[in-house]
Design an enzyme around this catalytic site. Sequence first.
Site, PDB file in Angstrom:
ATOM      1  N   CYS A  89       0.839  -1.195   0.000  1.00 18.34           N
ATOM      2  CA  CYS A  89       0.000   0.000   0.000  1.00 18.34           C
ATOM      3  C   CYS A  89       0.882   1.256   0.000  1.00 18.34           C
ATOM      4  O   CYS A  89       1.845   1.346   0.763  1.00 18.34           O
ATOM      5  CB  CYS A  89      -0.901  -0.004   1.223  1.00 18.34           C
ATOM      6  N   CYS A 121       0.355   4.976   6.843  1.00 19.22           N
ATOM      7  CA  CYS A 121      -0.278   4.810   8.150  1.00 19.22           C
ATOM      8  C   CYS A 121       0.721   4.173   9.122  1.00 19.22           C
ATOM      9  O   CYS A 121       1.234   3.077   8.883  1.00 19.22           O
ATOM     10  CB  CYS A 121      -1.518   3.946   8.034  1.00 19.22           C
ATOM     11  N   CYS A 172       0.408   0.439  10.332  1.00 17.41           N
ATOM     12  CA  CYS A 172       0.073  -0.633   9.386  1.00 17.41           C
ATOM     13  C   CYS A 172       1.298  -1.301   8.765  1.00 17.41           C
ATOM     14  O   CYS A 172       2.082  -0.648   8.064  1.00 17.41           O
ATOM     15  CB  CYS A 172      -0.824  -0.074   8.286  1.00 17.41           C
ATOM     16  N   CYS A 217     -16.133 -10.018   5.594  1.00 20.10           N
ATOM     17  CA  CYS A 217     -15.491  -8.747   5.281  1.00 20.10           C
ATOM     18  C   CYS A 217     -14.219  -9.001   4.481  1.00 20.10           C
ATOM     19  O   CYS A 217     -13.440  -9.906   4.809  1.00 20.10           O
ATOM     20  CB  CYS A 217     -15.153  -7.992   6.567  1.00 20.10           C
ATOM     21  N   CYS A 231     -19.055  -7.051   3.380  1.00 19.35           N
ATOM     22  CA  CYS A 231     -18.397  -5.799   3.734  1.00 19.35           C
ATOM     23  C   CYS A 231     -17.048  -5.780   3.044  1.00 19.35           C
ATOM     24  O   CYS A 231     -16.387  -6.829   2.945  1.00 19.35           O
ATOM     25  CB  CYS A 231     -18.214  -5.699   5.255  1.00 19.35           C
ATOM     26  N   CYS A 265     -19.402   1.091   8.063  1.00 13.22           N
ATOM     27  CA  CYS A 265     -18.631   0.513   9.157  1.00 13.22           C
ATOM     28  C   CYS A 265     -17.455   1.455   9.374  1.00 13.22           C
ATOM     29  O   CYS A 265     -16.605   1.605   8.494  1.00 13.22           O
ATOM     30  CB  CYS A 265     -18.156  -0.888   8.784  1.00 13.22           C
ATOM     31  N   ARG A 286     -18.075  -3.005  17.639  1.00  8.92           N
ATOM     32  CA  ARG A 286     -17.299  -4.220  17.406  1.00  8.92           C
ATOM     33  C   ARG A 286     -15.971  -4.172  18.143  1.00  8.92           C
ATOM     34  O   ARG A 286     -15.188  -3.238  17.976  1.00  8.92           O
ATOM     35  CB  ARG A 286     -17.051  -4.432  15.909  1.00  8.92           C
TER      36      ARG A 286
END
Length: 336
Positions: free
Chosen positions: A71, A75, A78, A116, A147, A207, A279
């Site tokens: 990616c 972040c 991550c 998901c 999702c 979400c 969640r």
Amino acid sequence: MPDGVIPSTSPCHADPSLPPVRTDWTRDEIAALIALPFPELMFRAQSVHRARFDPTEIQISTLLSIKTGGCPEDCAYCPQSAKHEDGGVKASRLMAVEAVLKEARAARDAGAARFCMGAAWRSPKDHDLETVCAMVEGVKSLGMETCVTLGMLDDRQAHRLREAGLDYYNHNLDTSPEHYGSIISTRTYQERLDTLAHVRDAGINVCCGGIVGMGENDDDRAGLIASLASLPRHPESVPINLLVRVAGTPLAGADPVDPIDFVRIIAAARIAMPASRVRLAAGREDMTDEAQTLCFLAGANSIFYGEKLLTTPNPEASRDARLLARLGMHTSLAQA
């Protein structure tokens, strides 16, 4: 269905005499909630939770990484970021549709109501989006909710996913607006809000949650919950993640979060967003059974089930089944 876990056939209940859901929560109000004496905070959270949900019911979702690593975002938490080469995650191609459906069938047979799918993209390319849409259609055909989390979306992409039958789109705010720049520089807070608006406009459920433990202070934690609770419409699902400190990422050395402090955030989310599924998401592997139980008492009523959340560990299904059975709780067959 997991051994020892009793399925539920009753939907969450709501009293029509309940006050309307507020979308004007302020940071100061949330901060005041979080700072309440713990017994008072838990009582309020349980009262709100019981008014709209069966307090013994847990909704189960499974999360699969359909495209891992590489990616371009930075972040700090991550390991899938290409900028964190020491994170230990190698980039992979988008999975084939049938391989994803095989995983979905296994998740359904293990008791998951929602499947998901996450892809490590800044935003999806159109040809990849079409493949994801085929995945969505296939998972829907198995009788599961769907999702996806694919990064930023424009209006056209959101509508294409809706045409494919997508039920939920995950796009977290991560932290407060003020702390956000310390965590991510490649995408703005407003861009996250714009994606959420596109998803809403397309008629897809949202979400959206955040992560606790990224060096934020108490005011930032209140700011995150206030940001979520002051959206024009609350997210239907609110994942609250405890930072998984991964070697090779900038936050690998972050200080651990006190379990009671984490429970306070769960309780504040439940009070401020009374009709949402809250969640208990990443970080459960490092939580004791007692800490997770307090989260359930504070109003968390959904978990991710399975050995891995994208690239980070998750409790074994047998451990979750044992805990829920010990607590006399059951998994949800009702749609969230």
